[in-house]
Design a protein around this motif. Structure first.
Motif: not given
Ligand SMILES: Cc1cc2nc3c(=O)[nH]c(=O)nc-3n(C[C@H](O)[C@H](O)[C@H](O)COP(=O)(O)OP(=O)(O)OC[C@H]3O[C@@H](n4cnc5c(N)ncnc54)[C@H](O)[C@@H]3O)c2cc1C
Length: 564
Positions: A30, A60, A491, A511, A514-515, A522, A525-526, A529
């Motif tokens: 990312y 997010s 996810y 989050d 997320s993982w 998280g 990153q999401t 995505n």
């Protein structure tokens, strides 16, 4: 070393490439994708200015909206509470310039997606005073009524070193942590996948506690008990004992609990500054456009109350003001339980397997209470012992973790008097602020007899329990054993080509999808995505030099288990 229990680079080891939140479930870079001069991708010109609903104005949602705006789309952000969400920096009445971090407060350098934005905004950071961190003047560990004062692990009784070594040995022997961290540093995708897929299959049904019990190094109950109370990195993790060990391994592998930084002036600035930032050179939008300028009165729309699918394949959003608007795409970033309770939803929003995953999501609670004090009096030396008057404190008493936040010798200091999770947090829920304060001060007076903390207090304390916050319903997700399947569904939902068309166009981020729930990375990153998902939904694409998470999905996709 910041940890009571070292897990990353050990003393004497060769310096290596940095450990980042690269996988292990979906090892997509990312940070490189965000930094690439080609940008995150583009949508066809015909779509410029198309509206996309972004529900939730936490990190997010704001990152999603910011990046969609940079592609020439028009994000419409809905927020029930305030911009920032669980990045909530609260001031003390009458004392501007000092904040208490009610949600996130310390950020590992391995969260490189999050730091992409922190650095771009020019925010300063400083080391967070975790237990035994070099930036922490002193640490006190108080268990079973016995108190130890230390600046380094070596100054504690031998049993603490034994517990630290037991954790390290367990991770190496049972979870291949040395191999995994080396692979993550090298960004060696095949090696990461080979190790992780084997561990997921072997450990998905295992709790954190069961994992410890299976280790010869933790055959002793006393060791497990001490480990639960002092933990690793930031303090005791025993309230996580019932959770899936995979959640803990993700934290450990990625260095999430190490070398923390705090953001000077408060972490809420990250989403707030992104909200008002006007990036130059955006397609479609004139210079000076920001998320704020795209919204009426510079503010997000209010809380979403209804979410529906409407023909031909749109998402229709009703908000608390009664306004109804229809969008070709929407991104939902609030904690997903909100879809079950505070928002009235059409069942057709998601396939039933995804509803099950949302419904089964497990959240931890968390409570904090902060005090503003006249100065960092804890640095005063005790004339008899020569020790600090008070120290960063880990204890098995009700307070569990006490953090001392020094803003300089001539400025008021902040004390996070107690930071608790799960069962330890629930114990505070029925108590008023003053009742909480009383119990906390009593606990600490047992450890520091003669220290009158109350005498230094100069403002009304601030407190929170995230599990009773109506727009959150929990602090952060923590998967239980057997939840891997649910997590994988949520996810990967951003790649929608294989979904029947009737289920496309609504994306999940945040989050808890997320993982790495409980870490701002998280949320970022999401969000990225979801941005890729929306771009793809509008017929857009990435530059071949900078493929996105969906472009590389088949190569990187997390392991998928059958349901039987
Ligand atoms: C106690 C605590 C400690 C933490 N510590 C750390 C840490 O030290 N380091 C770290 O990296 N991370 C930490 N985290 C995690 C970090 O705070 C989160 O990862 C991040 O803030 C999540 O951002 P988000 O946008 O995914 O969700 P949120 O911040 O929850 O944002 C969702 C938003 O949706 C809004 N919303 C809810 N319902 C609706 C509705 N109906 N309509 C419109 N809007 C709605 C909410 O008000 C909220 O603003 C911590 C979290 C907590 C709670």
């Amino acid at each position: 070393m910041t940890s009571a229990v070292p897990v990353a680079v050990r003393e004497g080891e060769e310096p290596q490439k940095p450990l980042t939140m690269f996988g292990p479930d979906f090892p997509f870079p990312y940070d490189d994708y965000l930094a690439h001069p080609a940008g995150l991708g583009s949508v066809p010109e015909a779509e410029y200015g198309a509206e996309v609903a972004v529900i939730g104005g936490g990190l997010s949602g704001i990152v999603t909206a910011y990046e969609l705006m940079r592609m020439g789309l028009k994000p419409v952000v809905y927020e029930a509470d305030q911009i920032g969400g669980r990045l909530r920096s609260v001031g003390f009445e009458g004392h501007p310039g000092v904040v208490a971090e009610m949600g996130a407060m310390r950020f590992p350098p391995s969260s490189t997606g999050f730091f992409h934005y922190v650095d771009a905004l020019g925010l300063s950071t400083t080391r967070f005073p975790n237990p035994l961190d070099p930036a922490t003047p002193s640490t006190v560990i108080d268990l079973k009524g016995v108190t130890h004062y230390a600046r380094t692990l070596d100054e504690l009784p031998d049993v603490y070193r034994e517990v630290a070594d037991a954790w390290h040995d367990t991770l190496v022997a049972q979870a291949r942590s040395d191999e995994m961290q080396a692979a993550m540093r090298r960004r060696d995708v095949p090696a990461i996948k080979a190790i992780w897929d084997e561990l997921v299959e072997r450990l998905d049904n295992q709790t954190f506690y069961g994992f410890l019990c299976d280790s010869p190094a933790f055959a002793s109950f006393r060791r497990r008990e001490i480990f639960g109370q002092v933990g690793f990195g930031t303090g005791g993790w025993d309230t996580d004992f019932p959770n899936s060990i995979l959640e803990i391994l993700r934290v450990v592998y990625t260095g999430a609990d190490d070398d923390h930084r705090s953001i000077v002036g408060g972490c809420q600035q990250v989403p707030e500054l992104l909200w008002s930032a006007s990036p130059s050179g955006m397609p479609h939008w004139p210079e000076g456009t920001s998320l704020a300028s795209l919204h009426r009165d510079g503010r997000p729309r209010p809380a979403v109350t209804h979410l529906r699918r409407t023909a031909p394949n749109n998402i229709t959003v009703t908000d608390a003001s009664g306004e109804i608007r229809t969008y070709p795409a929407a991104v939902f970033t609030a904690q997903s339980w909100m879809l079950l309770s505070r928002i009235e939803c059409d069942e057709t929003l998601f396939p039933s397997d995804h509803w099950t995953a949302i419904e089964r999501t497990h959240y931890m609670g968390s409570s904090k209470l902060f005090l503003l004090v006249d100065r960092p009096f804890w640095l005063d030396k005790d004339p008899v012992t020569g020790r600090d008057t008070m120290s960063m404190t880990l204890t098995d008493r009700m307070t569990r973790g006490t953090y001392l936040l020094d803003n300089g010798p001539d400025r008021p200091g902040v004390i996070c008097l107690s930071y608790t999770w799960s069962d330890d947090s629930l114990k505070w829920v029925p108590l008023s602020t003053e009742e909480r304060l009383e119990v906390m001060l009593k606990s600490l007076s047992q450890i520091y007899p003669g220290v009158d903390i109350r005498r230094h207090v100069i403002a009304t304390p601030v407190t929170v329990s995230w599990e009773t916050e109506p727009d959150f319903m929990g602090a952060f997700k923590a998967n239980l054993p057997g939840h891997y399947r649910y997590q994988e569904r949520l996810y990967t939902h951003f790649v929608q080509d294989a979904l029947p068309e009737v289920y496309r166009g609504l994306f999940l981020a945040g989050d808890d999808i997320s993982w790495t729930a409980g870490w701002a990375e998280g949320a970022v990153q999401t969000a990225i995505n979801a941005v890729w998902g929306v771009m793809h939904h509008f017929g857009g694409s990435t530059d071949p030099a900078n493929p996105g998470p969906g472009d590389r999905f088949d190569e990187l996709a997390p392991l998928r288990f059958p349901d039987e």
